[in-house]
Design a protein around this motif. Sequence first.
Motif, short mmCIF file in Angstrom:
data_model
loop_
_atom_site.label_atom_id
_atom_site.label_comp_id
_atom_site.label_asym_id
_atom_site.label_seq_id
_atom_site.Cartn_x
_atom_site.Cartn_y
_atom_site.Cartn_z
N LEU A 70 0.83 -0.92 0.12
CA LEU A 70 0.12 0.03 0.12
C LEU A 70 0.94 1.09 0.07
N LYS A 71 2.10 1.24 0.78
CA LYS A 71 2.87 2.59 0.90
C LYS A 71 3.62 2.71 -0.39
N GLU A 72 4.05 1.72 -1.18
CA GLU A 72 4.65 1.65 -2.40
C GLU A 72 3.80 2.01 -3.36
N GLY A 91 4.26 5.49 -5.42
CA GLY A 91 4.19 5.19 -6.98
C GLY A 91 3.36 6.19 -7.65
N LEU A 92 2.14 6.21 -7.03
CA LEU A 92 1.21 7.58 -7.57
C LEU A 92 1.56 8.91 -7.24
N GLY A 93 2.85 9.01 -6.82
CA GLY A 93 3.39 10.41 -6.59
C GLY A 93 3.08 10.94 -5.37
N ALA A 94 2.68 10.49 -4.34
CA ALA A 94 2.35 10.96 -2.90
C ALA A 94 3.60 11.02 -2.29
N GLY A 95 3.90 11.95 -1.40
CA GLY A 95 5.07 12.20 -0.57
C GLY A 95 4.90 11.19 0.74
#
Length: 497
Positions: free
Chosen positions: A286-288, A292-296
């Motif tokens: 979930l973190k990856e 990967g979607l651009g979130a920090g």
Amino acid sequence: MTEITQAPTGATSPLPTAPFGTAVPVSPVTVSTPSGAGSGTVLPRLERESEPQRGPEERRTSGMRISDVLCVVGAAIASLSVTSIVFTELAPVSGPIAFAAVGYLLFVVFYALLVATTESAAVVRDRVVSAAVHSLAFTVVATLVFVVSFSVVRATKALPHWNFYTQDMALTGPLDPMTSGGVLHAIAGSLIQISIALAITVPLGVTTALFLTEVPGPFARFVRTIVEAMTALPSIVAGLFIYASVIVGLGFDKSGFAASLAISVMMLPIMIRSADVVLRLVPATLKEASIGLGAGQWQTVWRVVLPTSRSGLVTAIILATARGIGETSPVLLTAGFAPDLNLDPTNGPMISLPLAIFEFVKSPEPNMIARGFGAAAVLMFLVLVLFVIARVIGSQTVATRERRNERFRAAWRLVRRGVDAAEPAWGPAARFVTRNAPRYVHPFPAEPAGRADTATVRDPAEHADPADRADPADRADPADRADRADLADRADPKDPS
């Protein structure tokens, strides 16, 4: 005509051949003729199909048979009998605890012997371990039920009185009856202290757990070691720490705020450890995916990690609350004792429910002891209410919120449908009331008697009709007015008027 033809096995053998189009007779295969390689008897087709298919026998891991019930009952009766003989005739031992311990050991032995008469060694071990686990679970539940029941039964003298929940002990002495005094000041003190402690512990504990999970390193390992060591910290040490640093060192008085700081010291390690374990269970995928979607990292923590672990974090808050709300030693050193109600946590002593229980049960008077058990029952009920509220808040997921909103929408549609169905009945009545209400409602409601203001009192002549205020001579007939004027001129001809 005979030809040499290659056999399927690779060897050459003479095989008969027939011209194309010639029928070759085929002999029927009897039932007793074996098909394929090897010897044996082939059963008829109908007999083979009617035979049930039997798979491998499976071992039963759940369920209760009559033999299992008989083994348990027999072992219980045998252990009870032997234990009674041992305690009454053989061993000079007495006491319910020793009787229960010996009886339980004999029950396990007899149960294993009874199971071994019909089962294998593996099944015997499985049944013995299962009996031990179930008995330990029963012991825990029975202990909890005993503690709660004993406290409630001893508190029956205090709980039925309403003043027990609405009064404090400012005007009540040890010899006063149960109709005087209560634990209102202790309830308010406990709620205020635990609220301040949660306001300090929850943000600090969740932030520290996020640091340990999201920022690994040497310093994180050092902090985790300190947290694990603080978990076993005695409560009296936490109270002494706050007493020495805040009350003696900084010059603060004993108050509810100082008690909240001591409670926070006890709650913080439990909160950090529990939250750390919960945050570790969040899948790394979930973190990856979020990264990967651009979130920090901060957006990932705020939008992915915390919502995913919300239920576990609520459980951590429950555990920390259960540890802090029942502490007595830190409150005894930092809060002081006051028999009256104090809602200011920064000024004056503030008592809590655990400290009130401690003070009540020290008294030799039966009424004070009953008040102590009543305070214990109130504390258990208060903890139960807090736990239920926390679980309800923690169980709110996206799916549950959507189902709740759907139920609200369905209820609203049902109400609208009922209103629309009843409109033909109440619609004409509403229109009749609207049309005829002005006829029955006075436009100027009368003033209540004796409440008329002198400034609003007016001359009755002001409310009269203008035609009524005119001179009566003006309202007379014009011919009559002319005759009266002629008579006046004749009576006084010299009068110029």
